[in-house]
Design a protein around this motif. Structure first.
Motif, PDB file in Angstrom:
ATOM      1  N   LEU A   1       0.813  -1.210   0.000  1.00 53.16           N
ATOM      2  CA  LEU A   1       0.000   0.000   0.000  1.00 53.16           C
ATOM      3  C   LEU A   1       0.851   1.267   0.000  1.00 53.16           C
ATOM      4  CD1 LEU A   1      -2.913   0.907  -0.031  1.00 53.16           C
ATOM      5  CD2 LEU A   1      -2.872   0.979   2.465  1.00 53.16           C
ATOM      6  N   ALA A   2       1.977   1.255   0.712  1.00 47.15           N
ATOM      7  CA  ALA A   2       2.818   2.460   0.787  1.00 47.15           C
ATOM      8  C   ALA A   2       3.265   2.934  -0.597  1.00 47.15           C
ATOM      9  CB  ALA A   2       4.011   2.212   1.699  1.00 47.15           C
ATOM     10  N   PRO A   3       3.846   2.075  -1.439  1.00 46.24           N
ATOM     11  CA  PRO A   3       4.217   2.553  -2.777  1.00 46.24           C
ATOM     12  C   PRO A   3       3.018   2.906  -3.648  1.00 46.24           C
ATOM     13  CG  PRO A   3       4.648   0.196  -2.566  1.00 46.24           C
ATOM     14  CD  PRO A   3       4.345   0.708  -1.201  1.00 46.24           C
ATOM     15  N   ALA A   4       1.910   2.185  -3.483  1.00 47.70           N
ATOM     16  CA  ALA A   4       0.713   2.495  -4.280  1.00 47.70           C
ATOM     17  C   ALA A   4       0.161   3.872  -3.906  1.00 47.70           C
ATOM     18  CB  ALA A   4      -0.348   1.419  -4.080  1.00 47.70           C
ATOM     19  N   ILE A   5       0.093   4.162  -2.608  1.00 42.25           N
ATOM     20  CA  ILE A   5      -0.418   5.461  -2.168  1.00 42.25           C
ATOM     21  C   ILE A   5       0.516   6.584  -2.608  1.00 42.25           C
ATOM     22  CG2 ILE A   5      -0.799   6.887  -0.115  1.00 42.25           C
ATOM     23  CD1 ILE A   5      -2.060   4.525   1.221  1.00 42.25           C
ATOM     24  N   THR A   6       1.820   6.325  -2.564  1.00 46.11           N
ATOM     25  CA  THR A   6       2.776   7.341  -3.019  1.00 46.11           C
ATOM     26  C   THR A   6       2.500   7.728  -4.466  1.00 46.11           C
ATOM     27  OG1 THR A   6       4.471   6.507  -1.499  1.00 46.11           O
ATOM     28  CG2 THR A   6       5.214   7.862  -3.352  1.00 46.11           C
TER      29      THR A   6
ATOM     30  N   PHE B   1      -7.817   3.565  -8.815  1.00 45.82           N
ATOM     31  CA  PHE B   1      -6.359   3.557  -8.900  1.00 45.82           C
ATOM     32  C   PHE B   1      -5.790   2.212  -8.436  1.00 45.82           C
ATOM     33  CE2 PHE B   1      -2.093   4.164  -7.308  1.00 45.82           C
ATOM     34  CZ  PHE B   1      -1.497   4.959  -8.277  1.00 45.82           C
ATOM     35  N   LEU B   2      -6.283   1.713  -7.288  1.00 47.11           N
ATOM     36  CA  LEU B   2      -5.765   0.449  -6.760  1.00 47.11           C
ATOM     37  C   LEU B   2      -6.075  -0.718  -7.693  1.00 47.11           C
ATOM     38  CD1 LEU B   2      -6.570   0.774  -2.942  1.00 47.11           C
ATOM     39  CD2 LEU B   2      -4.327   0.875  -4.047  1.00 47.11           C
ATOM     40  N   LEU B   3      -7.266  -0.715  -8.285  1.00 46.40           N
ATOM     41  CA  LEU B   3      -7.613  -1.773  -9.233  1.00 46.40           C
ATOM     42  C   LEU B   3      -6.627  -1.794 -10.397  1.00 46.40           C
ATOM     43  CD1 LEU B   3      -9.718  -3.974  -9.934  1.00 46.40           C
ATOM     44  CD2 LEU B   3     -10.937  -2.229 -11.244  1.00 46.40           C
TER      45      LEU B   3
ATOM     46  N   PHE C   1      -0.351   7.296  -6.025  1.00 47.70           N
ATOM     47  CA  PHE C   1      -1.681   7.921  -6.062  1.00 47.70           C
ATOM     48  C   PHE C   1      -1.598   9.405  -5.716  1.00 47.70           C
ATOM     49  CE2 PHE C   1      -5.448   9.322  -3.714  1.00 47.70           C
ATOM     50  CZ  PHE C   1      -6.471   9.030  -4.609  1.00 47.70           C
ATOM     51  N   LEU C   2      -0.836   9.744  -4.686  1.00 50.30           N
ATOM     52  CA  LEU C   2      -0.744  11.130  -4.244  1.00 50.30           C
ATOM     53  C   LEU C   2      -0.015  12.015  -5.248  1.00 50.30           C
ATOM     54  CD1 LEU C   2      -0.068  10.600  -0.425  1.00 50.30           C
ATOM     55  CD2 LEU C   2      -2.191  11.346  -1.525  1.00 50.30           C
ATOM     56  N   ARG C   3       0.861  11.424  -6.031  1.00 51.99           N
ATOM     57  CA  ARG C   3       1.480  12.199  -7.117  1.00 51.99           C
ATOM     58  C   ARG C   3       0.424  12.587  -8.146  1.00 51.99           C
ATOM     59  NH1 ARG C   3       5.609   7.981  -7.363  1.00 51.99           N
ATOM     60  NH2 ARG C   3       7.373   8.549  -6.021  1.00 51.99           N
ATOM     61  N   GLN C   4      -0.500  11.685  -8.384  1.00 49.36           N
ATOM     62  CA  GLN C   4      -1.551  11.931  -9.372  1.00 49.36           C
ATOM     63  C   GLN C   4      -2.656  12.827  -8.820  1.00 49.36           C
ATOM     64  OE1 GLN C   4      -2.794   8.361 -11.350  1.00 49.36           O
ATOM     65  NE2 GLN C   4      -4.665   9.266 -12.188  1.00 49.36           N
ATOM     66  N   TYR C   5      -2.917  12.724  -7.499  1.00 45.46           N
ATOM     67  CA  TYR C   5      -3.987  13.502  -6.875  1.00 45.46           C
ATOM     68  C   TYR C   5      -3.409  14.272  -5.683  1.00 45.46           C
ATOM     69  CZ  TYR C   5      -6.935  10.396  -9.651  1.00 45.46           C
ATOM     70  OH  TYR C   5      -7.513   9.692 -10.692  1.00 45.46           O
ATOM     71  N   PRO C   6      -2.693  15.348  -5.921  1.00 48.31           N
ATOM     72  CA  PRO C   6      -1.989  16.065  -4.844  1.00 48.31           C
ATOM     73  C   PRO C   6      -2.908  16.762  -3.842  1.00 48.31           C
ATOM     74  CG  PRO C   6      -1.847  17.269  -6.919  1.00 48.31           C
ATOM     75  CD  PRO C   6      -2.441  15.943  -7.250  1.00 48.31           C
ATOM     76  N   ARG C   7      -4.197  16.906  -4.153  1.00 49.85           N
ATOM     77  CA  ARG C   7      -5.118  17.571  -3.236  1.00 49.85           C
ATOM     78  C   ARG C   7      -5.749  16.600  -2.235  1.00 49.85           C
ATOM     79  NH1 ARG C   7      -9.207  21.025  -6.776  1.00 49.85           N
ATOM     80  NH2 ARG C   7      -9.689  21.918  -4.728  1.00 49.85           N
TER      81      ARG C   7
END
Length: 306
Positions: free
Chosen positions: A106-111, A286-288, A113-119
């Motif tokens: 999850l840590a790398p996936a969320i990283t 995103f996770l899918l 994700f947050l690059r794509q959705y910075p808000r």
């Protein structure tokens, strides 16, 4: 009566377990919530809730009505596109996850994700037990299981493969099992929740093989079992994503090359399909995609006993 609003209020009461919490969630007074509940019961023609001083619970008619209200609200929400459906994902997203999945996957996936959705801001709550989403205010729980409760709202995200393995030192001292049934004679490290564990495999002919296992160490968190296995404590059954690097480094040896352990589903669990927050919808999508395409996640599927 506005039956859509009444349905929203009733679903909110059922999910939050109290009239006060539903009033806060719906942005209306307690008296208004009580009125909508009364009108919903009149419409349904039955009492929908058992009321006590401690909490509310659904009657049999309430269970049926809750399912129908959710379906009605999902259909209503699919009509005109709501403004928040096209808004940029933003705000706080609270996610519950096991420690091993959080650390390794999850840590790398969320990283990313947050690059794509910075808000969006993500708060990860690590817990080995299944959480109560409403009580703990969790937006999304990631759970690895093949036995989801039927009343849960869940989205299947990926398949989690497992592998039985042990440290070289343990195998040198106690031998390498050639068949799953031999595991019954080994010190197997198991999960506290399962008591006497039953490890299940499929052989090369597609036949199921099950073996009860046990040992002198159990834990309610798989990272404890993993570290104990590396230290030579015994045989452990772990998700492939947890042991891929340890196997590559030679710290653990995969066992039983012709037997495939039972795989499990990775599910995203949330409270409601209607008016889903854009951030939650974006995270699920995103996770899918991440599980299906990320080379790091896909590479762990190549870890097989040799």
């Amino acid at each position: 009566m506005d039956r859509i609003t009444a349905a929203q209020v009733f679903v909110s009461i059922a999910e939050r377990g109290s009239m006060i919490a539903a009033a806060e969630a719906q942005g209306m007074s307690r008296a208004m919530v009580t009125r909508y509940l009364a009108e919903m019961e009149e419409w349904a023609g039955a009492r929908l809730l058992h009321r006590s001083t401690r909490r509310l619970s659904l009657t049999d008619a309430g269970d049926v009505t809750l399912a129908r209200c959710r379906a009605m609200l999902e259909l209503a929400g699919a009509m005109p596109v709501a403004a928040d459906d096209v808004a940029s994902p933003q705000g706080l997203l609270r996610i519950a996850c096991s420690q091993s999945l959080a650390q390794t996957t999850l840590a790398p996936a969320i990283t990313a994700f947050l690059r794509q959705y910075p808000r969006v801001t993500v708060d990860v709550q690590v817990d080995s037990r299944a959480v109560n989403l409403v009580e703990q205010r969790i937006d999304l729980a990631l759970r690895i299981t093949n036995a989801l409760e039927p009343n849960l709202i869940a989205r299947s995200l990926a398949v989690c493969e497992s592998v039985a393995c042990a440290a070289p030192a343990y195998l040198a001292a106690y031998g390498t099992p050639a068949h799953p049934h031999e595991l019954a004679g080994h010190n197997c490290l198991t999960y506290t929740y399962f008591g006497k564990s039953l490890w299940q495999f499929t052989d090369a002919d597609g036949e199921a093989v099950s073996v009860p296992v046990g040992g002198n160490l159990s834990a309610n968190e798989d990272t404890v079992l993993l570290r104990a296995a590396v230290a030579g404590a015994g045989v452990v059954m772990q998700p492939v994503y947890s042991v891929a690097r340890l196997i590559a480094d030679g710290d653990l040896v995969p066992l039983l090359p012709t037997y495939v352990p039972q795989s499990m589903g990775i599910h995203g669990i949330y409270t409601s399909r209607q008016h889903m927050a854009p951030a939650l919808r974006a995270m699920l999508d995103f996770l899918l995609d991440w599980f299906a395409t990320d080379p790091t996640w896909l590479s762990v599927s190549n870890v097989r006993p040799k």
